[in-house]
Scaffold this motif. Sequence first.
Motif: not given
Length: 111
Positions: A44, A55, A59, A63-64
């Motif tokens: 990333e 971040y 994640v 929002k996997q």
Amino acid sequence: MKKYNYVIYQAKIEAPFTFLGWEIANKHANWSFDPYRSVWNGTEEAADDMDLVNYLWEVFNIKQPAGYRARSLSVSDVIRVENTEMDTVKYYYCDSFGWKDITKEIEEKEV
């Protein structure tokens, strides 16, 4: 923005310090990196280490990514952060509130 490689590690459920904050885990539960297993890795871009781990927390809790089969990122999880531009590696423990840099503890246990 800097480029980072990262690895997320989670302790096995039976480890005595799983889900404990760093202060308790390190002082009272004989914390060790041995029972951890890698559950995900990637690359990333982020402004700095803290930007990256925060971040990743979002994640892997909200929002996997498709294909992720581990539990949500939780207290006692560790993220290995490699800054590819600076050639540095740090380890961050997901603490009760925020992140604890445990790089020295990891390096001491590896010696």
